[in-house]
Design an enzyme around this catalytic site. Structure first.
Site, PDB file in Angstrom:
ATOM      1  N   LYS A 164       0.810  -1.216   0.000  1.00 52.84           N
ATOM      2  CA  LYS A 164       0.000   0.000   0.000  1.00 52.84           C
ATOM      3  C   LYS A 164       0.844   1.268   0.000  1.00 52.84           C
ATOM      4  O   LYS A 164       0.596   2.191  -0.791  1.00 52.84           O
ATOM      5  CB  LYS A 164      -0.925  -0.004   1.217  1.00 52.84           C
ATOM      6  N   ASP A 196      -6.251   1.224   1.229  1.00 53.40           N
ATOM      7  CA  ASP A 196      -6.283   1.723   2.598  1.00 53.40           C
ATOM      8  C   ASP A 196      -7.661   1.481   3.215  1.00 53.40           C
ATOM      9  O   ASP A 196      -8.523   0.822   2.622  1.00 53.40           O
ATOM     10  CB  ASP A 196      -5.887   3.201   2.643  1.00 53.40           C
TER      11      ASP A 196
END
Length: 264
Positions: A164, A196
């Site tokens: 991420k 996220d």
């Protein structure tokens, strides 16, 4: 059974919502994503402000990459964190290097004060890569080839290329490069969405498929790269009234389509 139908059945996908989602994203396209990035996303404003006050494009670009890789487990909203970062570094690094500067910044942060030791270790791993880069490298090698940035960040951090914070760093570097170099380069189709909390929660309303693979598939169907899809969705999922006001001000009739996406 077609592969697409197999995926929808396997992951109990909401066919009607996903069809509407892909239709709207196809209509909005990269052009609308760019407008949201540059006019609606408060993070872009924070970077624009920092660059103006700092007056040093090389340091500016390196700071944006560094800040991206510690942008997780926040204690506040992402938009507020990026503004805090912008204000703190507007006077420069305030130290001998990025890791040292963050050793003073993070313990005093209001919006990013969790897991400080681990975040500082990540910066220490990243700093050798950043130190050797010139402004010419940042423009020609990375801004002109953002997949190379993803690969080198993943290597420096010892993480997956789809992690991420790695793909998020590419997105924010794209913002910063646009500001520093005055040029728009679309994000590559092959760089994944930063999965996220906001994106994960939103995806669960549509499908049980893992977010990264789902949004990769949506990107292929719509022609909108995953990082640009993130730009369309992420700001309005944050719940800030200012973002909705800016969306309506700058995006015209497309604002209604983006809000429809939010409410699927």
């Amino acid at each position: 059974m077609s592969l697409d139908r197999f995926i929808r059945v396997k992951y109990r996908e909401d066919d009607e919502k996903v069809e509407r989602l892909t239709g709207i994203l196809r209509e909005l396209g990269v052009g609308c994503a760019r407008r949201i990035e540059e006019r609606v996303d408060l993070q872009f404003d924070a970077l624009r402000s920092l660059r103006k006050k700092l007056g040093d494009d090389e340091t500016f670009l390196k700071l944006v990459v560094a800040n991206s890789i510690v942008s997780y487990q926040l204690s506040g909203k992402g938009e507020d964190w990026w503004w805090e970062f912008s204000r703190w570094f507007s006077k420069g690094l305030c130290g001998r290097g990025i890791a040292e500067a963050y050793a003073r910044f993070l313990p005093n942060s209001r919006t990013n004060r969790r897991l400080t030791a681990g975040k500082l270790r990540r910066l220490e791993k990243l700093e050798p890569l950043l130190k050797e880069l010139t402004i010419e490298d940042l423009k020609a090698y990375y801004f002109g080839g953002m997949t190379r940035l993803r690969e080198d960040l993943a290597t420096a951090l010892g993480s997956s290329k789809s992690a991420k914070t790695v793909v998020f760093a590419v997105k924010m570097f794209g913002y910063a490069g646009r500001i520093a170099f005055g040029e728009f380069i679309p994000y590559p189709m092959g760089i994944e969405i930063p999965a996220d909390v906001r994106i994960n929660a939103y995806t669960k309303h549509l499908t049980n498929e893992p977010p990264v693979s789902f949004w990769n598939r949506v990107a292929e169907e719509t022609g909108v790269p995953p990082l640009h899809i993130d730009s369309i969705l992420w700001p309005v999922l944050g719940g800030k009234d200012e973002v909705v006001e800016r969306l309506r001000k700058y995006c015209g009739e497309n604002a209604g389509k983006v809000l429809e996406l939010r409410d699927l």
